[in-house]
Design a protein around this motif. Structure first.
Motif, PDB file in Angstrom:
ATOM      1  N   GLN A 169      43.243   3.170  -7.650  1.00  0.00           N
ATOM      2  CA  GLN A 169      43.291   2.372  -6.938  1.00  0.00           C
ATOM      3  C   GLN A 169      45.538   1.364  -7.200  1.00  0.00           C
ATOM      4  N   GLU A 170      44.858   1.854  -8.484  1.00  0.00           N
ATOM      5  CA  GLU A 170      46.564   0.881  -8.365  1.00  0.00           C
ATOM      6  C   GLU A 170      47.521   1.203  -8.644  1.00  0.00           C
ATOM      7  N   GLN A 171      46.913   2.986  -8.749  1.00  0.00           N
ATOM      8  CA  GLN A 171      48.401   3.852  -8.306  1.00  0.00           C
ATOM      9  C   GLN A 171      48.594   3.504  -6.768  1.00  0.00           C
ATOM     10  N   PHE A 172      47.438   3.859  -5.540  1.00  0.00           N
ATOM     11  CA  PHE A 172      47.732   3.840  -4.444  1.00  0.00           C
ATOM     12  C   PHE A 172      48.763   2.553  -3.860  1.00  0.00           C
ATOM     13  N   ASN A 173      48.172   1.413  -4.353  1.00  0.00           N
ATOM     14  CA  ASN A 173      49.002   0.011  -4.537  1.00  0.00           C
ATOM     15  C   ASN A 173      50.684  -0.162  -4.475  1.00  0.00           C
ATOM     16  N   GLN A 174      50.881   0.919  -6.021  1.00  0.00           N
ATOM     17  CA  GLN A 174      52.429   0.841  -6.722  1.00  0.00           C
ATOM     18  C   GLN A 174      53.369   2.187  -5.445  1.00  0.00           C
ATOM     19  N   GLU A 175      52.323   2.941  -5.044  1.00  0.00           N
ATOM     20  CA  GLU A 175      53.262   3.650  -4.111  1.00  0.00           C
ATOM     21  C   GLU A 175      53.198   3.089  -2.568  1.00  0.00           C
ATOM     22  N   LEU A 176      52.684   2.402  -2.125  1.00  0.00           N
ATOM     23  CA  LEU A 176      52.502   1.700  -1.531  1.00  0.00           C
ATOM     24  C   LEU A 176      53.408   0.414  -1.106  1.00  0.00           C
ATOM     25  N   TYR A 177      53.296  -0.207  -1.913  1.00  0.00           N
ATOM     26  CA  TYR A 177      54.966  -1.114  -2.597  1.00  0.00           C
ATOM     27  C   TYR A 177      55.811  -0.649  -2.989  1.00  0.00           C
ATOM     28  N   GLN A 178      56.342   0.745  -2.639  1.00  0.00           N
ATOM     29  CA  GLN A 178      57.467   1.211  -2.656  1.00  0.00           C
ATOM     30  C   GLN A 178      57.716   1.684  -1.459  1.00  0.00           C
ATOM     31  N   ARG A 179      56.723   2.349  -1.013  1.00  0.00           N
ATOM     32  CA  ARG A 179      57.623   3.168  -0.037  1.00  0.00           C
ATOM     33  C   ARG A 179      56.872   2.639   1.627  1.00  0.00           C
ATOM     34  N   ILE A 180      56.619   1.522   2.062  1.00  0.00           N
ATOM     35  CA  ILE A 180      56.362   0.414   3.049  1.00  0.00           C
ATOM     36  C   ILE A 180      57.399  -0.558   2.552  1.00  0.00           C
ATOM     37  N   ASP A 181      58.544  -0.180   3.634  1.00  0.00           N
ATOM     38  CA  ASP A 181      59.340  -1.190   3.590  1.00  0.00           C
ATOM     39  C   ASP A 181      59.418  -2.309   5.086  1.00  0.00           C
ATOM     40  N   GLU A 182      59.768  -3.356   5.551  1.00  0.00           N
ATOM     41  CA  GLU A 182      60.193  -4.975   6.106  1.00  0.00           C
ATOM     42  C   GLU A 182      59.932  -4.403   7.430  1.00  0.00           C
ATOM     43  N   GLU A 183      60.523  -3.594   7.828  1.00  0.00           N
ATOM     44  CA  GLU A 183      61.128  -3.178   9.268  1.00  0.00           C
ATOM     45  C   GLU A 183      58.589  -2.625   9.751  1.00  0.00           C
ATOM     46  N   GLN A 184      58.347  -2.010   8.690  1.00  0.00           N
ATOM     47  CA  GLN A 184      56.958  -1.217   8.410  1.00  0.00           C
ATOM     48  C   GLN A 184      55.854  -1.910   8.701  1.00  0.00           C
ATOM     49  N   VAL A 185      56.049  -3.466   8.047  1.00  0.00           N
ATOM     50  CA  VAL A 185      55.368  -4.026   7.423  1.00  0.00           C
ATOM     51  C   VAL A 185      54.919  -5.463   9.002  1.00  0.00           C
ATOM     52  N   SER A 186      56.936  -5.618   9.431  1.00  0.00           N
ATOM     53  CA  SER A 186      56.369  -6.444  10.886  1.00  0.00           C
ATOM     54  C   SER A 186      55.536  -5.366  12.177  1.00  0.00           C
ATOM     55  N   SER A 187      55.770  -4.269  11.727  1.00  0.00           N
ATOM     56  CA  SER A 187      55.054  -3.318  12.996  1.00  0.00           C
ATOM     57  C   SER A 187      54.006  -3.955  13.359  1.00  0.00           C
ATOM     58  N   VAL A 188      53.309  -3.648  12.380  1.00  0.00           N
ATOM     59  CA  VAL A 188      52.108  -4.328  11.601  1.00  0.00           C
ATOM     60  C   VAL A 188      51.083  -6.025  11.714  1.00  0.00           C
ATOM     61  N   LEU A 189      52.258  -6.276  11.355  1.00  0.00           N
ATOM     62  CA  LEU A 189      51.372  -8.461  10.991  1.00  0.00           C
ATOM     63  C   LEU A 189      52.004  -8.841  12.304  1.00  0.00           C
ATOM     64  N   THR A 190      50.742  -9.675  12.817  1.00  0.00           N
ATOM     65  CA  THR A 190      51.210 -10.813  13.615  1.00  0.00           C
ATOM     66  C   THR A 190      51.711 -12.286  13.019  1.00  0.00           C
ATOM     67  N   GLU A 191      51.738 -12.837  13.968  1.00  0.00           N
ATOM     68  CA  GLU A 191      52.908 -14.079  14.072  1.00  0.00           C
ATOM     69  C   GLU A 191      51.614 -15.178  13.605  1.00  0.00           C
TER      70      GLU A 191
END
Length: 712
Positions: free
Chosen positions: A138-160
């Motif tokens: 799970q830790e390796q999965f999270n680290q990969e997520l931190y490196q791959r998912i950028d601000e634009e991708q996060v903004s496409s999911v998260l609401t105000e």
């Protein structure tokens, strides 16, 4: 078999007996100790914000107060998990709007992992398969997520609403157990406050209350010197963390960060409320009892007179802007006529600092600094009187004369010949009032006309030399230089003034580098650098008869009381740091010379005191010294102009210093000395009930015709 059973029963009996003895020991012998530990574990000093003490001027005018504001707090109970905190944050998000612009990408990514697993799986399908198959952790999965998912991708999911929840959660998750932490105190609306109060039963650990922020009734006046306080969100500043932690502070305490707020933190901080919590087995708070009420900090009264401060700020701004305008007019006129064969650079003329103090007890009555920024706008530079040093020129000559007395180079009233000094290496030195002749003058007149040669002959005497035309100066003047520096420092020049503020600049004291000419320059203020505070202490030492009194901003500490002045808890009186040794006759020569600088025109020689133009009409009379130091700014020659003095001359209750750095390199120099005159007039108006006198108005036409080429 029977014997075995008996043995087993005996062992069981002995074990039970041992258990009974152990329980008895714990309950009877150690019971009080363990009960005390339990109670101590529930008794904590919480960080419930208490107002800081207020800061006043010497007359009781409020300079720094506290403005109350609504706040929402979170108290984390023991064993509260991050998941439980998130649940509270989600619930609270429906009531409270937060600023979300400064949320970190990492905080958003963590929220994404925990609250949007399906979206994460879609964004990282390949890695999710590897995780499900046990090929990555799970830790390796999270680290990969931190490196791959950028601000634009996060903004496409998260609401105000998600971002608002994250902002609340970030403030809550860092809270210490059983210690109320501010979630929001800036801009809490009436509606938010009321709705949260009505829903407290649904919001575990949430409470409402009042917080405070510093309020400044006089705006930016002395703002930097008064200092900064950390915010509730900031807590202990990183750069001061060790300093405050060693003194028992908590990480989220609000503390003084700079200048007076930092210097008098122990006075202003107040005492936090102490609360005894009761918790159930799960660690949740079931009740609380206030053991000790919080107390606001004590109030600090300063030596500053805010009315005088404001008046002098106006004067400083008037003179600075007027001189800049005059320089611009002269530059424009000369660009057309070409009458002046040197360069005036108006933008260099951008700073003035001044200090007014009581010369008898070290009270700083006003500390003013003004600068012109790149757009020509006036900005405050009050701390420049404390943190900036300059070559100040002839203003220091009173200390040089005193050093001559103390080292048996001259006696009171001794006459020396002012003449151009010529040395074997081709170096020449002379006085501005006498470029090519021989003039016999005593110490008093040397101060009046600001004789460079008289001071340099004192310096040579300290080094064991007697001037002869064409002589060579010794290469090693280190010992003599230190002796002369000691003579200057006994007046406060180049050393700490004792001011109760951090970051005081001392002096730039370059090595002489086997250059004895620099040693001679030291005697006329052309080598080491000094601050406006040091100049003020120096002239005060002359004014009061030889006591160098430590400067101070704090006058009193009073018990905090919102309705009236509290009882005096502590008073600050000027401490005599050292006493300059000179005889009454020697002191009189220096004081008379300073009087002549401002007031005397010797009709027999037609010589004027260097400050006569600006100061001779003052009533009551004042005394002081002027100075002009050659320097460079951006490679161009400039002049630092300084003025220091005291008034009334025969019973002084004020002393002042003024520094105008980076003035045009002209002869005669720009007439900045009129600021000193206006400072004294304003003091007389406020403290001696003299009639108000309008500030000096500069006239370019009158001054332009006097400009001639020359050098100091």
């Amino acid at each position: 078999m029977k014997s075995r059973i008996n043995i087993i029963m005996l062992l069981v009996f002995l074990l039970c007996l041992l258990l009974i003895f152990r329980l008895g020991y714990l309950q009877i012998v150690q019971g009080d100790t363990y009960q005390e530990e339990v109670e101590n574990a529930q008794f904590v000093e919480i960080n419930q914000s208490v107002p800081r003490g207020e800061i006043y001027d010497r007359n009781g005018n409020l300079l720094v107060g506290n403005a109350s504001k609504k706040a929402v707090y979170f108290t984390r109970h023991r064993n509260m998990s991050s998941g439980e905190i998130m649940d509270v944050a989600v619930e609270l998000s429906g009531y409270l709007d937060m600023e979300t612009e400064n949320l970190s990408l990492r905080d958003k990514q963590d929220y994404l992992i925990n609250r949007y697993p399906d979206e994460v799986e879609n964004l990282m399908a390949e890695e999710k398969t590897l995780l499900d198959n046990g090929n990555i952790s799970q830790e390796q999965f999270n680290q990969e997520l931190y490196q791959r998912i950028d601000e634009e991708q996060v903004s496409s999911v998260l609401t105000e609403e998600d971002l608002n929840t994250i902002a609340i959660y970030v403030e809550m998750v860092n809270a210490r157990e059983l210690n109320p932490t501010v979630i929001k105190s800036e801009g809490v609306t009436e509606e938010e406050f009321a709705e949260i109060n009505e829903s407290l039963e649904l919001l575990d650990g949430i409470s409402t209350g009042m917080d405070w922020e510093r309020d400044y009734p006089y705006g930016e006046t002395l703002r930097t010197v008064l200092g900064e306080v950390s915010s509730s969100e900031e807590g202990l500043p990183k750069e001061l963390l060790d300093h405050y932690m060693a003194r028992g502070y908590s990480r989220n305490d609000r503390v003084g960060k700079t200048y007076l707020e930092y210097q008098y933190e122990n006075v202003l901080r107040g005492e936090k409320e102490q609360v005894k919590y009761s918790t159930d087995k799960s660690g949740e708070i079931i009740s609380q009892e206030v053991v000790k009420e919080g107390e606001p900090g004590d109030d600090l009264y300063l030596t500053v007179d805010i009315d005088l401060q404001l008046e002098l700020e106006e004067l400083a701004e008037h003179h600075l802007t007027s001189l800049r305008s005059m320089a611009e007019e002269i530059q424009q006129r000369n660009s057309r006529s070409g009458e002046i064969d040197y360069t005036i650079i108006p933008e260099y003329l951008n700073t003035v600092v001044l200090v007014v103090q009581d010369p008898n007890n070290g009270d700083v009555l006003a500390m003013v600094g003004k600068r012109l920024d790149d757009n020509g706008e006036v900005v405050d530079y009050h701390y420049g009187a404390l943190t900036s040093t300059y070559a100040v020129g002839s203003s220091v000559k009173g200390a040089t004369v005193a050093a001559g007395y103390q080292n048996d180079v001259i006696e009171a009233g001794e006459t020396l010949v002012d003449e151009p000094l010529e040395f074997a290496d081709g170096t020449t030195k002379s006085s501005f009032f006498n470029r090519d002749g021989k003039v016999a003058i005593d110490d008093q007149e040397a101060l009046m006309v600001s004789s460079n040669v008289y001071m340099m002959k004192i310096a040579m005497g300290i080094a064991g030399m007697e001037y002869q035309p064409g002589m060579s100066l010794p290469s090693d003047v280190t010992e003599a230089g230190q002796t002369l520096r000691n003579g200057l420092s006994q007046f406060g020049l180049g050393v700490s003034t004792g001011i109760d503020l951090p970051n005081e600049a001392r002096s730039l004291k370059p090595e002489f580098n086997n250059n004895p000419s620099s040693y001679l320059d030291l005697s006329i203020g052309q080598y080491d650098t000094y601050s406006a505070l040091q100049l003020s202490q120096y002239v005060s030492t002359i004014a009061n008869g030889g006591n160098r009194v430590g400067l101070h901003m704090a006058k009193e500490v009073r018990e905090g009381d919102t309705n009236e002045e509290g009882a005096i808890l502590q008073s600050f009186n000027g401490k005599v740091l050292n006493t300059v040794e000179f005889s009454p006759a020697e002191l009189a020569q220096i004081q008379n010379g300073f009087f002549d600088v401002f007031n005397t025109h010797d009709t027999s020689t037609d010589r004027y005191g260097t400050g006569w133009d600006a100061y001779h009409e003052l009533e009551p009379k004042a005394a002081g010294k002027t100075g002009t130091a050659e320097a460079h700014f951006n490679g161009d020659p400039i002049l630092n102009q300084t003025y220091t003095g005291y008034a009334p001359h025969d019973d002084p209750d004020m002393a002042f210093s003024v520094i105008f750095p980076n003035m045009p390199y002209t002869v005669p120099f720009f007439p900045a000395q009129y600021l000193g005159r206006d400072v004294i007039n304003k003091y007389y108006e406020l403290y001696h009930e003299e009639a108000a006198i309008a500030p000096y108005e500069y006239n370019t036409n009158d001054f332009y015709s006097k400009l001639v080429y020359g050098s100091y």
